[in-house]
Design a protein around this motif. Structure first.
Motif, PDB file in Angstrom:
ATOM      1  N   TYR A   1       0.677  -1.160  -0.033  1.00  0.00           N
ATOM      2  CA  TYR A   1       0.093  -0.084  -0.024  1.00  0.00           C
ATOM      3  C   TYR A   1       1.016   1.119   0.038  1.00  0.00           C
ATOM      4  O   TYR A   1       0.529   2.154  -0.604  1.00  0.00           O
ATOM      5  CB  TYR A   1      -0.903   0.059   1.242  1.00  0.00           C
ATOM      6  N   ARG A   2       2.109   1.006   0.745  1.00  0.00           N
ATOM      7  CA  ARG A   2       2.940   2.184   0.562  1.00  0.00           C
ATOM      8  C   ARG A   2       3.476   2.559  -0.748  1.00  0.00           C
ATOM      9  O   ARG A   2       3.701   3.929  -1.236  1.00  0.00           O
ATOM     10  CB  ARG A   2       3.999   2.030   1.552  1.00  0.00           C
TER      11      ARG A   2
ATOM     12  N   ILE B   1       1.805   2.001  -3.457  1.00  0.00           N
ATOM     13  CA  ILE B   1       0.786   2.518  -4.354  1.00  0.00           C
ATOM     14  C   ILE B   1       0.525   3.942  -3.955  1.00  0.00           C
ATOM     15  O   ILE B   1       0.350   4.623  -4.947  1.00  0.00           O
ATOM     16  CB  ILE B   1      -0.248   1.537  -3.977  1.00  0.00           C
ATOM     17  N   ILE B   2       0.520   4.241  -2.492  1.00  0.00           N
ATOM     18  CA  ILE B   2       0.538   5.625  -2.263  1.00  0.00           C
ATOM     19  C   ILE B   2       1.514   6.620  -2.895  1.00  0.00           C
ATOM     20  O   ILE B   2       1.189   7.598  -3.293  1.00  0.00           O
ATOM     21  CB  ILE B   2       0.305   5.581  -0.779  1.00  0.00           C
TER      22      ILE B   2
ATOM     23  N   LEU C   1       0.808   6.926  -6.868  1.00  0.00           N
ATOM     24  CA  LEU C   1      -0.251   7.965  -6.911  1.00  0.00           C
ATOM     25  C   LEU C   1       0.196   9.307  -6.707  1.00  0.00           C
ATOM     26  O   LEU C   1      -0.332  10.244  -7.505  1.00  0.00           O
ATOM     27  CB  LEU C   1      -1.517   7.437  -6.038  1.00  0.00           C
ATOM     28  N   LEU C   2       0.869   9.454  -5.630  1.00  0.00           N
ATOM     29  CA  LEU C   2       1.319  10.825  -5.288  1.00  0.00           C
ATOM     30  C   LEU C   2       2.463  11.413  -6.230  1.00  0.00           C
ATOM     31  O   LEU C   2       2.529  12.642  -6.671  1.00  0.00           O
ATOM     32  CB  LEU C   2       2.077  11.115  -3.865  1.00  0.00           C
TER      33      LEU C   2
ATOM     34  N   CYS D   1       0.031  11.964  -9.804  1.00  0.00           N
ATOM     35  CA  CYS D   1      -0.972  12.833  -9.729  1.00  0.00           C
ATOM     36  C   CYS D   1      -0.829  14.254 -10.191  1.00  0.00           C
ATOM     37  O   CYS D   1      -1.762  14.660 -11.106  1.00  0.00           O
ATOM     38  CB  CYS D   1      -1.520  12.982  -8.158  1.00  0.00           C
TER      39      CYS D   1
END
Length: 155
Positions: free
Chosen positions: A6-7, A9-10, A13-14, A17
């Protein structure tokens, strides 16, 4: 293991974005303003006022000239200096006089029911305050600096 996934992926995305936002928005020319629906607004180049008013000149009458009139006789009787000192119609521009006026109004309001043995002390205070009012010249010009000491009620 799941936590690191999850880290990743985050973080991805950051990082991604800002590029997706920059690609989606079309660039606007300088000086363009959009309304709430995204439509361009035209900006006026000439300043205009929201209110236009012009006063009409007053109509000139032949009666507009003032005729000399005699002074109206007034029934106003000039009051004496002693009456001016005792009067509470005017209050001098002094903090002590304003407080004294307020206190006397309060005492008078409390004494409207009549003087009896229960509120006799208020009647006595009112008479003392009235003497203080006259001594401080609160009805006319107000107290001199030396008046405060000499006019203070001694118990």
């Amino acid at each position: 293991m799941l936590l690191t996934f999850y880290r990743v992926i985050i973080i991805f995305l950051l990082l991604l974005c800002p590029y997706t936002i920059a690609r989606d928005s079309s660039t606007l020319p300088l000086g363009t303003v959009l309304d709430d629906k995204g439509q361009p607004l035209t900006i006026p180049t000439q300043n205009k006022t929201a209110l236009s008013y012009s006063a009409t000149p007053p109509a000139s009458n032949s009666h507009s000239k003032k005729t000399p009139q005699s002074k109206p006789k007034s029934n106003y009787k000039k009051i004496s200096r002693k009456q001016q000192l005792a009067s509470r119609k005017n209050v001098a521009n002094d903090a002590g006089c304003r407080w004294l006026n307020g206190r006397m109004k309060q005492l008078e309001k409390q004494l409207r029911v009549g003087v009896n043995h229960r509120n006799q002390h208020q009647q006595q205070e009112l008479s003392v305050r009235q003497d203080e009012w006259e001594c401080l010249k609160c009805g006319v010009e107000g107290p001199n600096p030396s008046d405060h000491h000499s006019c203070q009620y001694r118990r």
